[in-house]
Design an enzyme around this catalytic site. Structure first.
Site, PDB file in Angstrom:
ATOM      1  CE  LYS A 130       0.913  -2.281   9.463  1.00 12.22           C
ATOM      2  NZ  LYS A 130      -0.282  -2.537  10.301  1.00 12.22           N
TER       3      LYS A 130
ATOM      4  NE  ARG B 177      -1.986  -1.691   3.575  1.00 10.49           N
ATOM      5  CZ  ARG B 177      -2.418  -1.838   4.818  1.00 10.49           C
ATOM      6  NH1 ARG B 177      -3.645  -1.447   5.142  1.00 10.49           N
ATOM      7  NH2 ARG B 177      -1.635  -2.370   5.744  1.00 10.49           N
TER       8      ARG B 177
ATOM      9  CD  GLU C 131      -3.375   3.427  15.649  1.00  9.96           C
ATOM     10  OE1 GLU C 131      -2.437   3.300  16.452  1.00  9.96           O
ATOM     11  OE2 GLU C 131      -3.215   3.781  14.449  1.00  9.96           O
TER      12      GLU C 131
ATOM     13  CB  VAL D  78      -8.922  -9.234  12.859  1.00 11.55           C
ATOM     14  CG1 VAL D  78      -8.863  -7.930  12.065  1.00 11.55           C
ATOM     15  CG2 VAL D  78      -9.431 -10.351  11.945  1.00 11.55           C
TER      16      VAL D  78
ATOM     17  CB  SER E  87     -12.238  -2.416  10.527  1.00  8.05           C
ATOM     18  OG  SER E  87     -11.317  -1.896  11.456  1.00  8.05           O
TER      19      SER E  87
ATOM     20  CB  ILE F 164      -2.376  -9.848  15.343  1.00 12.78           C
ATOM     21  CG1 ILE F 164      -0.999 -10.327  15.781  1.00 12.78           C
ATOM     22  CG2 ILE F 164      -2.368  -9.267  13.937  1.00 12.78           C
ATOM     23  CD1 ILE F 164      -1.002 -11.107  17.068  1.00 12.78           C
ATOM     24  CG  ASP F 165      -2.207  -4.362  13.199  1.00 11.52           C
ATOM     25  OD1 ASP F 165      -1.043  -4.750  13.008  1.00 11.52           O
ATOM     26  OD2 ASP F 165      -2.985  -4.091  12.278  1.00 11.52           O
TER      27      ASP F 165
ATOM     28  CG  LEU G 171     -10.514  -1.440  18.250  1.00 12.46           C
ATOM     29  CD1 LEU G 171      -8.999  -1.594  18.122  1.00 12.46           C
ATOM     30  CD2 LEU G 171     -11.072  -0.638  17.092  1.00 12.46           C
TER      31      LEU G 171
ATOM     32  CG  HIS H  94      -1.765  -0.600  15.242  1.00 14.70           C
ATOM     33  ND1 HIS H  94      -3.103  -0.589  15.573  1.00 14.70           N
ATOM     34  CD2 HIS H  94      -1.722  -0.559  13.876  1.00 14.70           C
ATOM     35  CE1 HIS H  94      -3.837  -0.555  14.475  1.00 14.70           C
ATOM     36  NE2 HIS H  94      -3.028  -0.517  13.432  1.00 14.70           N
TER      37      HIS H  94
ATOM     38  CB  VAL I 247      -1.237 -11.666   8.367  1.00 17.66           C
ATOM     39  CG1 VAL I 247      -0.602 -10.570   7.511  1.00 17.66           C
ATOM     40  CG2 VAL I 247      -0.781 -13.041   7.886  1.00 17.66           C
TER      41      VAL I 247
ATOM     42  NE  ARG J 226     -21.970  -3.261  15.747  1.00 20.87           N
ATOM     43  CZ  ARG J 226     -21.844  -2.546  14.654  1.00 20.87           C
ATOM     44  NH1 ARG J 226     -22.488  -1.392  14.535  1.00 20.87           N
ATOM     45  NH2 ARG J 226     -21.080  -2.956  13.661  1.00 20.87           N
TER      46      ARG J 226
ATOM     47  CE1 TYR K 283      -5.331   2.570  10.508  1.00 20.84           C
ATOM     48  CE2 TYR K 283      -4.236   2.058   8.438  1.00 20.84           C
ATOM     49  CZ  TYR K 283      -5.394   2.302   9.153  1.00 20.84           C
ATOM     50  OH  TYR K 283      -6.605   2.277   8.522  1.00 20.84           O
TER      51      TYR K 283
END
Length: 373
Positions: A75, A15, A118, A267, A134, A269-270, A240, A96, A298, A203, A94
């Protein structure tokens, strides 16, 4: 303002921070944009596309970091990139930071002003710069998980949609936010048996209405999480807490009781991951097994569909980039409290409380920082 776009260097990250279309918008407003050669090649943007848009091409990232006032990335900066940042420079990407003490230490030492995608918020709630990725990650979680369920990849050999006379695969999704909702849509579309677990009653009612009862919804208690996961073939971690480390939803003992060939897609993992056995992986080596359970962790999942992800993210980030360039970061943050929530670091000070809590580091309030500048 002079903006800079370096080529991403994280493993299999294609990206790019600004598309040629975004560059054109900025140059038309009187700004200058430096773009590293081949920065957009991975998503089909040639250097000539950037030149036509008004960018200045530079041969390497070092020149981008040395000259630019505002660095726009995708990133989190890698260690070599962190060491090239400096006080008085703005980083918009981002970050994180909660699970990443090394990056935090390097950025604090650099003195850079860092605004994290984020933690930027929206007037109606939500995280507008996290939402596009997301959406991609939620949909990819099912795509990746379905592939990992194949026997040759270590999975139980289950087709999520089943076939006539054979039950479909069972999917448990932990978290009903943007990732969870999109994962449920994809899993349901494949014909899977889907359970979605969420802690917000409001929700849950919204999700139940969206899926017209075709997805089983459960309130997030330890009992419900455990029961759903122990019978699932594919488990998606989609939780999250903005800026903070992800909560651990399955401990080591629970994971040992999952049936062999179960697939975990984390998802979160970040932000450190939501399973006790999770650790970051890459697109080059995406999975590993613990007790026969396949883990897909990943850390830049949307990077696999880099063109779609780049275009979707630029749609969301461009208004904020223009505000930072037009007004300068101080006035832009004073004018927009939601962009102000994105401020994580300034001049060696941490301004994001959830990161401070995760890392055990004191923080200062962003509004206080702006008052004394």
């Amino acid at each position: 303002m002079l903006l800079g776009v370096p080529k991403e260097i994280k493993n299999h990250e294609y990206r790019v921070g600004l598309t040629p279309g975004s560059v054109r918008e900025l140059t038309q407003r009187g700004h200058r944009v430096l773009v590293e050669t081949s920065a957009g090649a991975g998503v089909g943007f040639a250097d000539t596309d950037y030149l036509v848009a008004g960018a200045e091409l530079v041969a390497n990232a070092a020149e981008v970091f040395a000259r630019a006032e505002l660095i726009v990335k995708i990133k989190e900066p890698q260690p070599d990139e962190c060491r090239q940042l400096r006080a008085g420079q703005i980083l918009f990407t981002y970050l994180h930071l909660a699970p990443d003490p090394q990056q935090l230490a390097l950025l604090l030492a650099s003195g850079v002003t860092a605004i994290a995608y984020e933690t930027v918020t929206a007037p109606g709630g939500g995280l507008p710069l996290l939402a596009p990725m997301s959406e991609v990650a939620g949909r990819m979680a099912i795509q990746a998980g379905a592939s990992c369920l194949e026997k040759s990849r270590g999975g139980a050999g289950i087709l999520l949609g089943g076939v006539p006379g054979v039950a479909p695969g069972r999917v448990a999704i932990l978290g009903g936010g943007v990732v969870g909702y999109n994962a449920a849509r994809m899993a349901l579309g494949l014909g899977a048996d889907v359970t979605l677990i969420e802690r917000s009653g409001e929700r849950l009612r919204w999700l139940d209405a969206q899926f017209s009862g075709r997805v089983r919804t459960l309130f997030a208690t330890r009992d419900n999480i455990e029961a759903a996961c122990l019978t699932a073939d594919l488990i998606v971690g989609a939780v999250l807490i903005p800026g903070a480390a992800a909560p651990r939803l399955l401990d080591r003992e629970q994971i040992s009781r999952l049936h062999p060939g179960t697939v975990l897609v984390d998802v979160a993992i970040d932000q450190g991951g939501c399973f006790a056995t999770s650790r970051p992986t890459t697109h080059a080596d995406p999975t590993y097994s613990v007790d026969g359970v396949v883990h897909y962790c990943v850390a830049n999942m949307p990077g696999a569909v880099a063109r779609t992800s780049t275009l979707a993210l630029n749609n969301a980030t461009l208004p904020f980039v223009m505000a930072l360039a037009d007004l300068g970061w101080v006035q832009a943050l004073r004018a927009d409290p939601h962009l102000r929530n994105g401020l994580n670091l300034h001049a060696g000070q941490l301004t994001c409380a959830p990161v401070g809590e995760a890392q055990g580091i004191p923080t200062v309030d962003a509004e206080q920082v702006l008052k004394i500048i």
